[in-house]
Design a protein around this motif. Structure first.
Motif, PDB file in Angstrom:
ATOM      1  N   ASP A 105       6.291  44.781 -55.957  1.00 39.17           N
ATOM      2  CA  ASP A 105       5.918  43.376 -55.849  1.00 39.17           C
ATOM      3  C   ASP A 105       4.410  43.206 -55.785  1.00 39.17           C
ATOM      4  O   ASP A 105       3.708  43.967 -55.103  1.00 39.17           O
ATOM      5  CB  ASP A 105       6.551  42.793 -54.572  1.00 39.17           C
ATOM      6  CG  ASP A 105       6.282  41.317 -54.399  1.00 39.17           C
ATOM      7  OD1 ASP A 105       6.731  40.530 -55.239  1.00 39.17           O
ATOM      8  OD2 ASP A 105       5.606  40.950 -53.408  1.00 39.17           O
ATOM      9  N   GLY A 106       3.899  42.223 -56.497  1.00 42.16           N
ATOM     10  CA  GLY A 106       2.492  41.857 -56.421  1.00 42.16           C
ATOM     11  C   GLY A 106       2.370  40.353 -56.304  1.00 42.16           C
ATOM     12  O   GLY A 106       3.155  39.619 -56.914  1.00 42.16           O
ATOM     13  N   ASN A 107       1.446  39.878 -55.483  1.00 42.72           N
ATOM     14  CA  ASN A 107       1.240  38.439 -55.413  1.00 42.72           C
ATOM     15  C   ASN A 107      -0.218  38.108 -55.126  1.00 42.72           C
ATOM     16  O   ASN A 107      -0.965  38.927 -54.598  1.00 42.72           O
ATOM     17  CB  ASN A 107       2.183  37.787 -54.384  1.00 42.72           C
ATOM     18  CG  ASN A 107       1.920  38.219 -52.961  1.00 42.72           C
ATOM     19  OD1 ASN A 107       0.962  37.774 -52.348  1.00 42.72           O
ATOM     20  ND2 ASN A 107       2.772  39.093 -52.415  1.00 42.72           N
ATOM     21  N   ILE A 108      -0.597  36.913 -55.502  1.00 47.94           N
ATOM     22  CA  ILE A 108      -1.957  36.439 -55.282  1.00 47.94           C
ATOM     23  C   ILE A 108      -1.899  34.973 -54.865  1.00 47.94           C
ATOM     24  O   ILE A 108      -1.091  34.204 -55.386  1.00 47.94           O
ATOM     25  CB  ILE A 108      -2.821  36.637 -56.546  1.00 47.94           C
ATOM     26  CG1 ILE A 108      -4.278  36.286 -56.257  1.00 47.94           C
ATOM     27  CG2 ILE A 108      -2.273  35.837 -57.728  1.00 47.94           C
ATOM     28  CD1 ILE A 108      -5.240  36.744 -57.340  1.00 47.94           C
ATOM     29  N   GLY A 109      -2.741  34.615 -53.900  1.00 49.13           N
ATOM     30  CA  GLY A 109      -2.723  33.240 -53.414  1.00 49.13           C
ATOM     31  C   GLY A 109      -3.860  32.980 -52.452  1.00 49.13           C
ATOM     32  O   GLY A 109      -4.875  33.694 -52.439  1.00 49.13           O
ATOM     33  N   GLY A 110      -3.690  31.981 -51.631  1.00 50.43           N
ATOM     34  CA  GLY A 110      -4.739  31.616 -50.688  1.00 50.43           C
ATOM     35  C   GLY A 110      -4.233  30.617 -49.676  1.00 50.43           C
ATOM     36  O   GLY A 110      -3.059  30.236 -49.676  1.00 50.43           O
ATOM     37  N   GLY A 111      -5.146  30.194 -48.794  1.00 50.61           N
ATOM     38  CA  GLY A 111      -4.740  29.253 -47.768  1.00 50.61           C
ATOM     39  C   GLY A 111      -5.906  28.836 -46.896  1.00 50.61           C
ATOM     40  O   GLY A 111      -7.083  28.995 -47.262  1.00 50.61           O
ATOM     41  N   TYR A 112      -5.567  28.338 -45.726  1.00 50.59           N
ATOM     42  CA  TYR A 112      -6.560  27.812 -44.786  1.00 50.59           C
ATOM     43  C   TYR A 112      -6.356  28.451 -43.424  1.00 50.59           C
ATOM     44  O   TYR A 112      -5.229  28.592 -42.945  1.00 50.59           O
ATOM     45  CB  TYR A 112      -6.434  26.298 -44.679  1.00 50.59           C
ATOM     46  CG  TYR A 112      -7.537  25.662 -43.854  1.00 50.59           C
ATOM     47  CD1 TYR A 112      -8.833  25.558 -44.355  1.00 50.59           C
ATOM     48  CD2 TYR A 112      -7.288  25.174 -42.575  1.00 50.59           C
ATOM     49  CE1 TYR A 112      -9.852  24.984 -43.610  1.00 50.59           C
ATOM     50  CE2 TYR A 112      -8.294  24.586 -41.822  1.00 50.59           C
ATOM     51  CZ  TYR A 112      -9.574  24.501 -42.338  1.00 50.59           C
ATOM     52  OH  TYR A 112     -10.589  23.934 -41.606  1.00 50.59           O
ATOM     53  N   ASN A 113      -7.459  28.825 -42.800  1.00 47.81           N
ATOM     54  CA  ASN A 113      -7.460  29.526 -41.520  1.00 47.81           C
ATOM     55  C   ASN A 113      -7.993  28.595 -40.427  1.00 47.81           C
ATOM     56  O   ASN A 113      -9.015  27.927 -40.608  1.00 47.81           O
ATOM     57  CB  ASN A 113      -8.340  30.772 -41.629  1.00 47.81           C
ATOM     58  CG  ASN A 113      -8.175  31.702 -40.453  1.00 47.81           C
ATOM     59  OD1 ASN A 113      -7.124  32.287 -40.275  1.00 47.81           O
ATOM     60  ND2 ASN A 113      -9.222  31.833 -39.665  1.00 47.81           N
ATOM     61  N   ILE A 114      -7.298  28.539 -39.270  1.00 49.82           N
ATOM     62  CA  ILE A 114      -7.698  27.674 -38.158  1.00 49.82           C
ATOM     63  C   ILE A 114      -8.002  28.535 -36.934  1.00 49.82           C
ATOM     64  O   ILE A 114      -7.078  29.022 -36.271  1.00 49.82           O
ATOM     65  CB  ILE A 114      -6.587  26.657 -37.813  1.00 49.82           C
ATOM     66  CG1 ILE A 114      -6.176  25.870 -39.065  1.00 49.82           C
ATOM     67  CG2 ILE A 114      -7.053  25.713 -36.710  1.00 49.82           C
ATOM     68  CD1 ILE A 114      -4.927  25.041 -38.875  1.00 49.82           C
ATOM     69  N   PRO A 115      -9.276  28.779 -36.596  1.00 49.56           N
ATOM     70  CA  PRO A 115      -9.619  29.598 -35.425  1.00 49.56           C
ATOM     71  C   PRO A 115      -9.339  28.847 -34.115  1.00 49.56           C
ATOM     72  O   PRO A 115      -9.678  27.672 -33.972  1.00 49.56           O
ATOM     73  CB  PRO A 115     -11.126  29.847 -35.595  1.00 49.56           C
ATOM     74  CG  PRO A 115     -11.441  29.442 -37.004  1.00 49.56           C
ATOM     75  CD  PRO A 115     -10.463  28.382 -37.358  1.00 49.56           C
ATOM     76  N   ILE A 116      -8.714  29.553 -33.172  1.00 51.99           N
ATOM     77  CA  ILE A 116      -8.455  29.006 -31.830  1.00 51.99           C
ATOM     78  C   ILE A 116      -8.771  30.112 -30.831  1.00 51.99           C
ATOM     79  O   ILE A 116      -7.909  30.911 -30.475  1.00 51.99           O
ATOM     80  CB  ILE A 116      -7.002  28.527 -31.670  1.00 51.99           C
ATOM     81  CG1 ILE A 116      -6.617  27.563 -32.802  1.00 51.99           C
ATOM     82  CG2 ILE A 116      -6.803  27.860 -30.311  1.00 51.99           C
ATOM     83  CD1 ILE A 116      -5.154  27.175 -32.797  1.00 51.99           C
ATOM     84  N   ASN A 117     -10.039  30.179 -30.396  1.00 52.48           N
ATOM     85  CA  ASN A 117     -10.498  31.236 -29.493  1.00 52.48           C
ATOM     86  C   ASN A 117     -10.212  32.613 -30.109  1.00 52.48           C
ATOM     87  O   ASN A 117     -10.639  32.884 -31.214  1.00 52.48           O
ATOM     88  CB  ASN A 117      -9.855  31.078 -28.110  1.00 52.48           C
ATOM     89  CG  ASN A 117     -10.261  29.768 -27.448  1.00 52.48           C
ATOM     90  OD1 ASN A 117     -11.407  29.331 -27.566  1.00 52.48           O
ATOM     91  ND2 ASN A 117      -9.317  29.130 -26.771  1.00 52.48           N
ATOM     92  N   ALA A 118      -9.463  33.460 -29.390  1.00 54.30           N
ATOM     93  CA  ALA A 118      -9.176  34.802 -29.912  1.00 54.30           C
ATOM     94  C   ALA A 118      -8.061  34.786 -30.950  1.00 54.30           C
ATOM     95  O   ALA A 118      -7.811  35.784 -31.613  1.00 54.30           O
ATOM     96  CB  ALA A 118      -8.797  35.739 -28.778  1.00 54.30           C
ATOM     97  N   PHE A 119      -7.399  33.641 -31.082  1.00 54.78           N
ATOM     98  CA  PHE A 119      -6.307  33.516 -32.044  1.00 54.78           C
ATOM     99  C   PHE A 119      -6.780  32.788 -33.291  1.00 54.78           C
ATOM    100  O   PHE A 119      -7.749  32.036 -33.275  1.00 54.78           O
ATOM    101  CB  PHE A 119      -5.133  32.730 -31.432  1.00 54.78           C
ATOM    102  CG  PHE A 119      -4.350  33.492 -30.417  1.00 54.78           C
ATOM    103  CD1 PHE A 119      -3.266  34.270 -30.791  1.00 54.78           C
ATOM    104  CD2 PHE A 119      -4.681  33.418 -29.076  1.00 54.78           C
ATOM    105  CE1 PHE A 119      -2.527  34.969 -29.849  1.00 54.78           C
ATOM    106  CE2 PHE A 119      -3.953  34.111 -28.122  1.00 54.78           C
ATOM    107  CZ  PHE A 119      -2.875  34.889 -28.514  1.00 54.78           C
ATOM    108  N   GLN A 120      -6.056  33.016 -34.369  1.00 54.03           N
ATOM    109  CA  GLN A 120      -6.247  32.251 -35.595  1.00 54.03           C
ATOM    110  C   GLN A 120      -4.874  31.923 -36.158  1.00 54.03           C
ATOM    111  O   GLN A 120      -3.993  32.780 -36.205  1.00 54.03           O
ATOM    112  CB  GLN A 120      -7.047  33.051 -36.619  1.00 54.03           C
ATOM    113  CG  GLN A 120      -8.448  33.417 -36.168  1.00 54.03           C
ATOM    114  CD  GLN A 120      -9.163  34.269 -37.200  1.00 54.03           C
ATOM    115  OE1 GLN A 120      -9.285  33.892 -38.355  1.00 54.03           O
ATOM    116  NE2 GLN A 120      -9.608  35.446 -36.797  1.00 54.03           N
ATOM    117  N   VAL A 121      -4.692  30.690 -36.531  1.00 57.99           N
ATOM    118  CA  VAL A 121      -3.462  30.248 -37.192  1.00 57.99           C
ATOM    119  C   VAL A 121      -3.798  29.988 -38.652  1.00 57.99           C
ATOM    120  O   VAL A 121      -4.864  29.452 -38.958  1.00 57.99           O
ATOM    121  CB  VAL A 121      -2.897  28.985 -36.531  1.00 57.99           C
ATOM    122  CG1 VAL A 121      -1.656  28.486 -37.266  1.00 57.99           C
ATOM    123  CG2 VAL A 121      -2.565  29.247 -35.061  1.00 57.99           C
TER     124      VAL A 121
END
Length: 214
Positions: free
Chosen positions: A97-113
């Motif tokens: 399997d191969g895939n390519i894509g992207g998205g958006y990162n939301i930093p929350i202190n030591a976490f990221q969603v």
């Protein structure tokens, strides 16, 4: 023409400078199933999901505006099962399997969603169908197409454990858009829900690191 080329070069240079690069390895458990419609146009509701495995490695580039792109390669198992006249029918498919894509990162202190989407292309390595005690090689018998295409939608969370390493959890919905049945009357598509656990490593030079904006 010269101005356009210079603009593209400056844009690429800035994006590359103000970005972070990551490599990740992940293992997944998935609930794999089929979308199957018979020659009368009726969906087969007797087909049920089965628990499968997947493994992947990916490269991700996170930009200063919290957008990211990623490319991934790996192996995944797909399939399903059904009951017909008390006989159990199982399908086992193994893909590269191969895939390519992207998205958006939301930093929350030591976490990221993060959330995003990707397009996948898979090649069938092996495939079989078992009906009771009878075994059939689907790839050899050409009863299923050897390539698959589809779309992944994913949502995940990252926890940073050191300056260069993080762990992440991810849930993804995978929907096949390529007809797998070689015939023209029946419709067969892969689908799955993946639950992924992985490790992420950053390999930027220290002077190029940055803190994503909140």
């Amino acid at each position: 023409m010269m101005k356009h080329s210079l603009f593209c070069f400056v844009l690429f240079f800035n994006l590359n400078c103000f970005s972070q690069d990551f490599v990740s390895v992940a293992i997944s458990k998935s609930y794999s199933n089929f979308n199957f419609t018979n020659s009368q146009g009726e969906k087969d509701k007797t087909i049920k999901a089965v628990l499968k495995n997947a493994y992947a490695i990916n490269y991700q580039k996170l930009f200063y505006n919290n957008l990211f792109v990623r490319a991934e390669f790996g192996a995944k198992e797909m399939g399903a099962y059904s009951l017909y006249n008390t006989q159990k029918i199982t399908w086992n498919l193994n893909y590269f399997d191969g895939n390519i894509g992207g998205g958006y990162n939301i930093p929350i202190n030591a976490f990221q969603v993060y959330l995003g989407a990707s397009f996948y292309a898979s090649h069938l390595l092996s495939g079989n169908q078992t009906i009771g005690a009878n075994y059939y090689d689907m790839k050899k018998d050409n009863t299923i197409k050897k390539n698959d295409l589809g779309i992944n939608l994913f949502l995940g969370a990252i926890y940073q454990v050191s300056s260069s390493a993080s762990v992440f959890l991810e849930c993804a919905k995978s929907t096949g858009i390529y007809q797998l049945d070689p015939g023209s009357k029946q419709k067969l598509f892969n689908k799955a829900i993946f639950f992924r656990l992985g490790l992420m490593f950053e390999f930027n030079e220290p002077q190029r690191r940055f803190t994503p904006s909140h």
